[in-house]
Design an enzyme around this catalytic site. Sequence first.
Site, PDB file in Angstrom:
ATOM      1  CE  LYS A 195       1.493   1.175  -1.295  1.00  0.00           C
ATOM      2  NZ  LYS A 195       0.408   1.585  -0.424  1.00  0.00           N
ATOM      3  CG  HIS A 212       1.564  -6.439  -1.823  1.00  0.00           C
ATOM      4  ND1 HIS A 212       1.997  -5.599  -0.830  1.00  0.00           N
ATOM      5  CD2 HIS A 212       0.232  -6.244  -1.937  1.00  0.00           C
ATOM      6  CE1 HIS A 212       0.961  -4.915  -0.364  1.00  0.00           C
ATOM      7  NE2 HIS A 212      -0.116  -5.287  -1.007  1.00  0.00           N
ATOM      8  CB  SER A 216      -2.285   2.575  -4.158  1.00  0.00           C
ATOM      9  OG  SER A 216      -1.822   2.519  -2.838  1.00  0.00           O
ATOM     10  CG  ASP A 236       0.435   5.100  -2.398  1.00  0.00           C
ATOM     11  OD1 ASP A 236      -0.695   4.973  -2.916  1.00  0.00           O
ATOM     12  OD2 ASP A 236       0.781   4.470  -1.384  1.00  0.00           O
ATOM     13  NE  ARG A 243      -7.460   5.765  -3.290  1.00  0.00           N
ATOM     14  CZ  ARG A 243      -6.798   4.607  -3.176  1.00  0.00           C
ATOM     15  NH1 ARG A 243      -5.476   4.593  -3.156  1.00  0.00           N
ATOM     16  NH2 ARG A 243      -7.444   3.474  -3.120  1.00  0.00           N
TER      17      ARG A 243
HETATM   18  N1  URA Z   1      -3.517  -0.909  -0.028  1.00  0.00           N
HETATM   19  C1  URA Z   1      -2.759   0.032  -0.623  1.00  0.00           C
HETATM   20  O1  URA Z   1      -1.549   0.061  -0.465  1.00  0.00           O
HETATM   21  N2  URA Z   1      -3.358   0.968  -1.370  1.00  0.00           N
HETATM   22  C2  URA Z   1      -4.675   1.006  -1.562  1.00  0.00           C
HETATM   23  O2  URA Z   1      -5.147   1.874  -2.257  1.00  0.00           O
HETATM   24  C3  URA Z   1      -5.457   0.020  -0.938  1.00  0.00           C
HETATM   25  C4  URA Z   1      -4.847  -0.931  -0.178  1.00  0.00           C
END
Ligand code: URA
Length: 433
Positions: free
Chosen positions: A187, A82, A183, A161, A168
């Site tokens: 994923k 990632h 977050s 999320d 947020r």
């Molecule tokens: N990227 C994400 O997937 N989540 C966040 O909170 C910030 C950046």
Amino acid sequence: MRMVDLIVKKQQGKELSKEEIRFVIEGFTDGTIPDYQMSAFAMAVYFQDMTDNERMEMTMAMAESGDQIDLSDIEGIKVDKHSTGGVGDTTTLVLAPLVASTGVPVAKMSGRGLGHTGGTIDKLESVPGFHVEISEEKFMELVNENKVAVVGQSGDLTPADKKLYALRDVTGTVNSLPLIASSIMSKKIASGADAIVLDVKVGAGAFMKTPEDAENLAHAMVSIGNLAGRKTMAIISDMSQPLGRAVGNALEVEEAIETLKGNGPEDLEELCLELGSQMVYLGGGAESLEAAKTLLKEKLTNGEALEKFKVFLSAQDGNPDVVDNYALMPQASFTKEVLATETGYVTEITADDIGVAAMKLGAGRATKESVIDLAAGLILHKKVGDFVEKGESIVTLYANTEKTAEAEEMVQQAYHYGENRVEPTLVHKIITE
Ligand code: URA
Ligand code: CA
């Protein structure tokens, strides 16, 4: 359990239990906990932070809030990578075949998404015939056979999320380390990763502006991954300029092929070797990071990584001849040189501005409905540390329209010059625990 009590508990800086965190995330996902309470909770986390265990529980609760991908039919350790927001980040296109050529499986699920350029899938669709409309079964079969395949993401992954991120965004709680880390990690875990390699970008154009912030985020994510039983490593890499020279879809595929041939931009190759070493090591393909790097260099030199790319393209009906003939990919009808406005050393190239320039040329999606121009994009001729004379070409724009003025302006805005040469550092730090 009452949500209001948990908000107060966090507000007072106390540690929440696994059950309490589950209650918050499950209730928020199914709607029994309203947005206003979740907003207050997010703000309490923003000010009070979370312990390593809370972060891990939060991550797992979000990972389990929706569909989860089961990759257990694929042999071997599935390592996912990632990157936190690169511009023109061609690493995935290089790493997929490169890592697969060592025998470590690369099962890539990718979305299209919004952004400066398309996602990995859009980029690969520059190759005539290539498609990702394959069944889950076929996907697993291809990974087992060739060690690499790419499929479009389906299913409803991490709805908690998605909902929390939207909240947020409007409550001033995006920039919270435990919330960002959980977050991202939720994923990756929901996508079925056994091990995770993170590329945390740092610099003016990145999410994390200082090396200290980036290091803190990297440590947080590595800790979550390891506590959750997914071996995780991170690299902190520089974003004081875009990686490589190409930004755009077909242009990045071309750049990836050049890199697989051993002729890629130095910074792109270097970062691919660093990230690839971690992937191969965590995937059990080498005894150490050093051994993994040596192996990867060998695969670039002996042509096996390039050969793997051709096999991968063919398996998903892509024409492998693109490797020797880039003209088979979409070509722009116009090019325009952007000329340096000053004489001096390039000291910074704001990646964000370059990304916006590429998007204005048609390379990316501004909205879900936008159609991507696969041929559009730009090539950087001058990078940080290079000397330029006023009037020299710094960038070539590629477009299917003559209206390139806005993009040109963004490129000019991106380039910063100075009298003294600065040496770019690509990899700031490697974090293994
Ligand atoms: N990227 C994400 O997937 N989540 C966040 O909170 C910030 C950046
Ligand atoms: Ca690039």
